[in-house]
Scaffold this active site. Sequence first.
Site, short mmCIF file in Angstrom:
data_model
loop_
_atom_site.label_atom_id
_atom_site.label_comp_id
_atom_site.label_asym_id
_atom_site.label_seq_id
_atom_site.Cartn_x
_atom_site.Cartn_y
_atom_site.Cartn_z
N ASP A 154 0.85 -1.20 0.00
CA ASP A 154 0.00 0.00 0.00
C ASP A 154 0.88 1.25 0.00
OD1 ASP A 154 0.65 -0.73 2.78
OD2 ASP A 154 -0.61 0.94 3.36
N GLU A 204 2.27 -10.16 0.52
CA GLU A 204 2.58 -8.73 0.47
C GLU A 204 4.07 -8.52 0.72
OE1 GLU A 204 -0.14 -6.14 2.53
OE2 GLU A 204 0.92 -4.35 1.83
N ASP A 261 1.14 -17.32 -4.53
CA ASP A 261 1.83 -16.28 -5.30
C ASP A 261 0.79 -15.63 -6.22
OD1 ASP A 261 3.73 -14.66 -6.39
OD2 ASP A 261 4.38 -16.13 -7.88
N HIS A 307 1.65 -8.82 -3.57
CA HIS A 307 0.62 -7.82 -3.29
C HIS A 307 1.35 -6.48 -3.14
CE1 HIS A 307 -3.36 -6.62 -1.80
NE2 HIS A 307 -2.71 -5.84 -0.94
O1 9MR Z 1 2.83 -6.75 9.36
C1 9MR Z 1 1.54 -6.53 9.91
C2 9MR Z 1 1.07 -7.80 10.58
O2 9MR Z 1 1.90 -8.10 11.69
C3 9MR Z 1 -0.38 -7.63 11.02
O3 9MR Z 1 -0.83 -8.88 11.53
C4 9MR Z 1 -1.23 -7.19 9.84
C5 9MR Z 1 -2.69 -6.99 10.20
O4 9MR Z 1 -2.85 -5.93 11.07
O5 9MR Z 1 -0.72 -5.99 9.31
C6 9MR Z 1 0.59 -6.09 8.81
O6 9MR Z 1 1.00 -4.85 8.37
C7 9MR Z 1 0.41 -4.33 7.19
C8 9MR Z 1 0.03 -2.89 7.51
O7 9MR Z 1 -1.02 -2.88 8.45
C9 9MR Z 1 -0.34 -2.10 6.28
N1 9MR Z 1 0.68 -2.17 5.28
C10 9MR Z 1 0.99 -3.55 4.90
C11 9MR Z 1 1.47 -4.33 6.09
C12 9MR Z 1 1.91 -5.75 5.70
O8 9MR Z 1 0.87 -6.58 5.34
#
Ligand code: 9MR
Length: 581
Positions: free
Chosen positions: A191, A561, A552, A506
């Site tokens: 994102d 991601e 994937d 992602h």
């Molecule tokens: O890395 C984060 C993971 O530990 C959490 O479980 C998850 C859900 O809250 O969010 C991950 O972080 C994301 C962030 O909130 C937004 N940008 C992408 C991050 C990686 O997926």
Amino acid sequence: MKRISNRLFIAGLIALAVVQVACNRSNNVSGPIRMNQVGFAPLQEMTATIDVDSLNAAPCEVFILNAAGDTVWRGVASATMANPVSGKTCQIVDFSALDSVGEYTLIIPSLSAAAHFIIKDRPYKELTRKALRAFYYQRASMDIVEPYAEGYARKAGHPDDHVLVHASAATDERPEGTVISSPGGWYDAGDYNKYIVNSGYTMGVWLMAYEMNKAYFDTLNLNIPESTTGNPSPVTPHVPDMLAEAMYNIRWMMTMQDLDGGVYHKLTTPNFEKFIRPDQCKQQRYVVLKTTAATLDFAATMALAARVYAPYDPAFCEQAAEAAESAYAWALEHPEVYYDQPAMNEEFKPEITTGAYDDYDVQDEFYWAETELFLLTGEKAFQEAALTHRPKEFTPAVWGNVAELADIELGNAEAILAHLQSYLDEAETVSVYRSPYGNREDDFFWGCNSEGCCWRGIECLYAYRLTGDEKYRINAERCLNYILGQNSTGYCYVTGFGTRPTSNPHHRLSYSHPKGTHPGFLAGGPNRERQDAETDGVKYPKDVTADESYLDYQPSYASNEVTINWNVTLFALSAGIDAMQ
Ligand code: 9MR
């Protein structure tokens, strides 16, 4: 004669292996040979994991052929073992005796399987470089241009010079709707938002990686704009590329501090953008709620940066030290402001639905900030405060728990070594992958490739540096082997590397770029919770096991991601190993 028959044999097997890969394409796992697909250095341990279909399978006969088709090694794999996570059965073949640079094919006639691999000098140099260059691609607010773009040029997006103060962050001096400028920094992940908690952790690991391998990073050329222009003043030395890249994010972080010392939790759009290019994004961006965790991570980062950049940019260091102290003072006055997004949304509009990075225990953030402030200033009061905040229980460092970063900085090694030993004992007895990683269901969580595996490798490198015990070096290498293909799915989890790389992360930048997936990014990895299942076409195979819960597939945000906090651990691990070669 031997050569000709060998060649026919190898050609036939390779054809079979190709057919096998093609048949497996709809599935999420590869053929039966799992190994590091990027390469081994001549003197490293070299193993492959072979999936076999029953516990009774006899040890496989294995042949290794060189590029000329000559058999240069032949041997037998280990007895069959069961993977404690999936119950699947496999064998290990150890061919560490090979020590000549070259291209090879490993062949298992009984399974009609073959895999190519290489042995070369410095096999992880390019991996390290690309994993670091990934951050250049993540830069917000500037054009990514040639010659630095290396094929991935794009227009700037998100100038972030017209960011609004969200109602949750309003003060008398900066009421709701105040316009602030907060350009630069890296996009967090797939994102386009920018989050202080995750940035702080990333900078911590980054600058510690630098401190541990200064000589290595000082000469690493990243081909970024600062590679030639980064000298901040004619009298100071040239900033190493690695520190110049980090500075792009640190300077953004500085803009996230409010006048009272508190630090906004994130800079974000209300909702995630679609999978469009950065320059197409037009949603309004906001800075939201100042939190204790963000403010303390910021304080720690600034104090650490003030030390690390001292030889290069004294004016910046003075500013960073002041920023750290005022942030810490704010946190003392506001020790329990947590980021609770649902509660915030009930009170303030517009609603914010992007990543939370929520953390309801900030003792470890106090410990890290006080540690860095102590190391910067030498003031005893910070040291004493740090001692009172050091958590009783050891937790490996992650974005939401930074105590171990402080432990490393202070040289508190016992807890780290004890924790590592328990993993290594378990790896020796039960791991079918001969890696100190991946033996239990709960090892496979969101981001585990980094937060479990790479981080474990970094801890091993730290332990190796302290003790000189070879077992730590070998286990750090095993962690990297896991990431590069010796794992349950058979993917090399780094984009652009290996024979079966992660290719559809992602990642909005990759998806929206005409050239496609950017190289050097680490995917989050198998995640048994599969929070994305059944969303946007995400379908895991029926009864998928924890260690294979990986797709994937671009919409699979919970397994595929990429983020800055994961990539920093990838390059810290690969650089640490490369630096020893
Ligand atoms: O890395 C984060 C993971 O530990 C959490 O479980 C998850 C859900 O809250 O969010 C991950 O972080 C994301 C962030 O909130 C937004 N940008 C992408 C991050 C990686 O997926």
